[in-house]
Motif scaffolding. Sequence first.
Motif, mmCIF file in Angstrom:
data_model
loop_
_atom_site.group_PDB
_atom_site.id
_atom_site.type_symbol
_atom_site.label_atom_id
_atom_site.label_comp_id
_atom_site.label_asym_id
_atom_site.label_seq_id
_atom_site.Cartn_x
_atom_site.Cartn_y
_atom_site.Cartn_z
ATOM 1 N N GLU A 424 0.824 -1.206 0.000
ATOM 2 C CA GLU A 424 0.000 0.000 0.000
ATOM 3 C C GLU A 424 0.857 1.254 0.000
ATOM 4 O O GLU A 424 0.522 2.250 -0.658
ATOM 5 C CB GLU A 424 -0.932 -0.011 1.214
ATOM 6 N N ARG A 425 1.987 1.227 0.718
ATOM 7 C CA ARG A 425 2.885 2.386 0.702
ATOM 8 C C ARG A 425 3.504 2.567 -0.673
ATOM 9 O O ARG A 425 3.653 3.697 -1.155
ATOM 10 C CB ARG A 425 3.965 2.220 1.770
ATOM 11 N N SER A 428 0.868 4.080 -2.986
ATOM 12 C CA SER A 428 0.710 5.520 -2.798
ATOM 13 C C SER A 428 1.828 6.290 -3.484
ATOM 14 O O SER A 428 1.584 7.328 -4.126
ATOM 15 C CB SER A 428 0.686 5.847 -1.293
#
Length: 466
Positions: A424-425, A428
């Motif tokens: 998820e990081r 982003s």
Amino acid sequence: MSLTQTLTLLVMLLHLAGMLAAMHAVMHARTAQGAFAWAFGLALLPYLTLVPYLYLGRSHFQGYITLHRVHQRRLSQAALRGERTEVPEPCAPYAALTRMLGNNFHGGQRVQLLVNGDATFEAIIKAIAQAEQCILMQFFIIHDDALGRRVQHALLERAAAGVKVFVLFDGIGSHALPEQYVETLRRGGVAIHPFATQRFSNRFQLNFRNHRKIVVVDGWVGFLGGLNVGDEYLGLSPPLAPWRDTHLQVSGPAVLDLQRSFAVDWHWVTGELPPILPVRPAQGDTYTLIAATGPADPQESCSLYFTTVINAARKRLWLTTPYFVPDQAVMSALRLAVLRGVDVRVLIPSRPDHRTVFLASTLHAYDAIRAGIRIFRYQPGFIHEKVILIDDDGASVGSMNLDNRSFRLNFEVGALNVDRAFAERVESMLLEDFSRAVEVKRDEYRKAPYWRRLAMHLARLCDPIL
């Protein structure tokens, strides 16, 4: 003997040498395309190709291969002693990589995404300042500029405090590094060497470069990724600024595999082994596989790394690379991913740092678009990051480019991480990157002037050595 006779004899000898070299290329080139390109040039134009072949054409360096495999086997046995060797269930799509590399996925790793040069070198220099036992450092490029001197000062300070410091740099990538920079480190107690092109009687060809970027502090915290040591990696050197790149910080047992990779290269250069410190348990949630690839491997490990990762994708495959020159296997894997319904996106530069590679990349991008692969060009500056996002839980960060040089000619290192939170990081970060890019359409190629399209096709002929 007259001058004409002498010249005739020299021409005949040159053509004979070209034919012998062409036979050697046919027997020893790593790919059929490379064999054909070298053999054709050597047979017809030995005046232009014979000398380059002596430096770039040879693909075997048996001394390194033997040493590499002995140490890989020995260190792998030490690393695996007492550890379970089955692949964890979340990592099952990548099981082939563990068998190819001889490494395990290590669970419980703590990983931190370092999204630019400032974050990367702030973390590296901070870790160096806290070193108590040993620092291992390896970069393709080290410059004697403001950042290079900051790193130099940090290493000298730790060496003066009694920490053992070992540094490798590539002799070709760091060709501009002044001897005074190296000698200052040596006088300060730092063991530093170039990754040599020669060792004893075995010539290690200029074509094979050590492109790895590794820092390990006290055997516990490690760094790897796309950044070298130089002000341009902080975005301070136009016309490519701002420079876009990504690095990774890892803590836990996976760092042992970074130590192993460094140790093999260090032993090749010096005949000695650096300290390999014991692992410590980590307090994280990530499974991490360290992939140290190179031309000494029995398989074409870097190309297979990309192919395996691409084939694992079922929903999404986002990839960033400064050089988009895929071989047939990787392009086929990308095409198949599109046919499976995978969202395949590739982010490439809008500015060239190497003109020939940029032209070849543009043609490959056109072929990819026709296959349904979405290609984007990053606008603010030069994008150098090497990141892959696979579905919702896989992410790779490393030094590998998507080109033949990384696939077959360079020594590379990457980390494949399986963890939804880390992915998820990465997502982003890549969403931010894609928001600063424009999507490439077929007209980029179709509406280019004829001479430019011709240049693209000519550049693609150089794929085997780009």
